[in-house]
Design an enzyme around this catalytic site. Structure first.
Site, PDB file in Angstrom:
ATOM      1  N   ARG A 283     -40.696  41.403 -15.374  1.00 48.72           N
ATOM      2  CA  ARG A 283     -41.681  42.340 -15.916  1.00 48.72           C
ATOM      3  C   ARG A 283     -41.708  42.208 -17.433  1.00 48.72           C
ATOM      4  NH1 ARG A 283     -41.791  47.644 -12.825  1.00 48.72           N
ATOM      5  NH2 ARG A 283     -42.933  46.228 -11.471  1.00 48.72           N
TER       6      ARG A 283
ATOM      7  N   GLU B 245     -44.155  40.386  -6.271  1.00 49.76           N
ATOM      8  CA  GLU B 245     -45.610  40.291  -6.204  1.00 49.76           C
ATOM      9  C   GLU B 245     -46.129  39.328  -7.269  1.00 49.76           C
ATOM     10  OE1 GLU B 245     -49.474  42.816  -7.567  1.00 49.76           O
ATOM     11  OE2 GLU B 245     -47.745  43.980  -6.875  1.00 49.76           O
TER      12      GLU B 245
ATOM     13  N   SER C 185     -52.561  40.199  -6.351  1.00 47.70           N
ATOM     14  CA  SER C 185     -53.119  41.328  -5.621  1.00 47.70           C
ATOM     15  C   SER C 185     -54.615  41.087  -5.501  1.00 47.70           C
ATOM     16  CB  SER C 185     -52.836  42.638  -6.359  1.00 47.70           C
ATOM     17  OG  SER C 185     -53.329  43.738  -5.629  1.00 47.70           O
TER      18      SER C 185
ATOM     19  N   ARG D 281     -43.705  35.092 -12.992  1.00 52.72           N
ATOM     20  CA  ARG D 281     -42.977  35.215 -11.730  1.00 52.72           C
ATOM     21  C   ARG D 281     -43.103  33.956 -10.883  1.00 52.72           C
ATOM     22  NH1 ARG D 281     -43.965  41.473  -9.647  1.00 52.72           N
ATOM     23  NH2 ARG D 281     -42.887  42.479 -11.386  1.00 52.72           N
TER      24      ARG D 281
END
Length: 232
Positions: free
Chosen positions: A84, A156, A159, A197
Site C-alpha cells: 500500500r 487485490e 477491480s 502489487r
C-alpha cells in the site's frame, strides 16, 4: 489517454469519490483541487455534458497514470512495502456503453484483466463482490487478486465495476436512443493492473531455487532477458 492528474470537486463528485472518499484523497483546499486516486475520475468525465451517437458505443479508453491515496487508517505490517503506497502507477480501462449491453461489457472487461494475469503466469482468483462490500456508485463488481507467495496471502490488483447510469447521470453523459431521444449512458471501469502489487507477485511467485527470478515469457522481449539476478 494522458489525462490530468489533478481534478476539481465536480469531477470527483460525478464518479462517486465525493462525498464518500474525501478522507483518502489529497486536496489543495485553497484551490479546491484533488490529486486523482485513479484515472477513472478524469477519463470518465471526458464526455461530461455530451450527447453521444449510439453507433459510437461502446467507447473504450485506456489511461496510465500515477495515483495518489492517503489510505487513512491503514497501519500495520500487512500494508508495508509495496502492498500500500501513497503514490503508485496504474493502468485504467474505462467504457461508455448503452444500457442494454453494459453487463455484457463488464464480463469482457473482466476477461481483459484475467488474460493479462494469465500471460504474467500468476496464480489469481476472481471474486464477485457482495452488496455490502461495494461502494454506493457500483451496480456489480469483480475483484481480481493475485497470490503473494512470500506473504502467503491474496492481494487485490484489479477491480472491475459496472456503475450503470450512476456516474453518467451525475456527469450528464447521454446518447441518442433508437427514437432519437437522449438516454443516460452506462459507465464501467477496471484496473489493468496496479503495478506495485503485480511486481511483488512476479518477484515472489517466479523466484527460482538458485535465487533468480524468472521473467514471464510475455515480458522477456521488453526486458531482453529471461531471468533477473545472478545464480548463486
Amino acid at each position: 489517454m494522458l489525462p490530468p492528474i489533478v481534478v476539481n470537486a465536480e469531477s470527483a463528485t460525478a464518479t462517486g469519490q465525493l462525498p464518500d472518499k474525501e478522507g483518502q484523497m489529497y486536496v489543495d483546499e485553497k484551490e479546491g483541487l484533488y490529486l486523482i486516486p485513479t484515472a477513472e475520475v478524469p477519463v470518465t468525465n471526458f464526455y461530461r455534458d455530451e450527447i453521444l451517437d449510439s453507433d459510437q458505443l461502446p467507447i473504450k479508453r485506456c489511461a496510465y497514470t500515477p495515483c495518489f491515496r492517503r489510505e487513512a487508517g491503514s497501519w500495520g505490517a500487512h500494508v508495508r512495502g509495496l502492498n500500500r503506497l501513497h503514490q503508485f502507477d496504474k493502468v485504467e480501462l474505462v467504457k461508455w456503453t448503452d444500457a442494454e449491453s453494459s453487463m455484457e461489457e463488464l464480463e469482457k472487461l473482466r476477461d481483459n484483466v484475467e488474460s493479462t494475469l494469465q500471460k504474467l503466469e500468476l496464480p489469481y482468483r476472481v471474486l464477485r463482490m457482495c452488496t455490502g462490500d461495494i461502494g454506493f456508485p457500483h451496480a456489480k463488481q469483480y475483484d481480481l487478486e493475485v497470490f503473494a507467495a512470500g506473504q502467503k496471502r491474496w492481494l487485490e490488483v484489479s477491480s472491475c465495476s459496472n456503475f450503470t447510469d450512476f456516474q453518467a447521470r451525475r456527469a450528464g453523459i447521454r446518447y441518442r436512443g433508437a427514437d432519437g431521444k437522449p438516454v443516460t449512458a452506462h459507465t464501467l471501469n477496471g484496473s489493468g493492473l496496479a503495478v506495485p502489487r503485480v511486481l511483488a507477485a512476479i518477484l515472489e511467485n517466479h523466484l527460482q531455487a538458485d535465487g533468480r527470478v524468472k521473467i514471464p515469457e510475455c515480458l522477456q522481449y521488453w526486458m531482453r532477458q529471461e531471468f533477473i539476478g545472478e545464480a548463486k
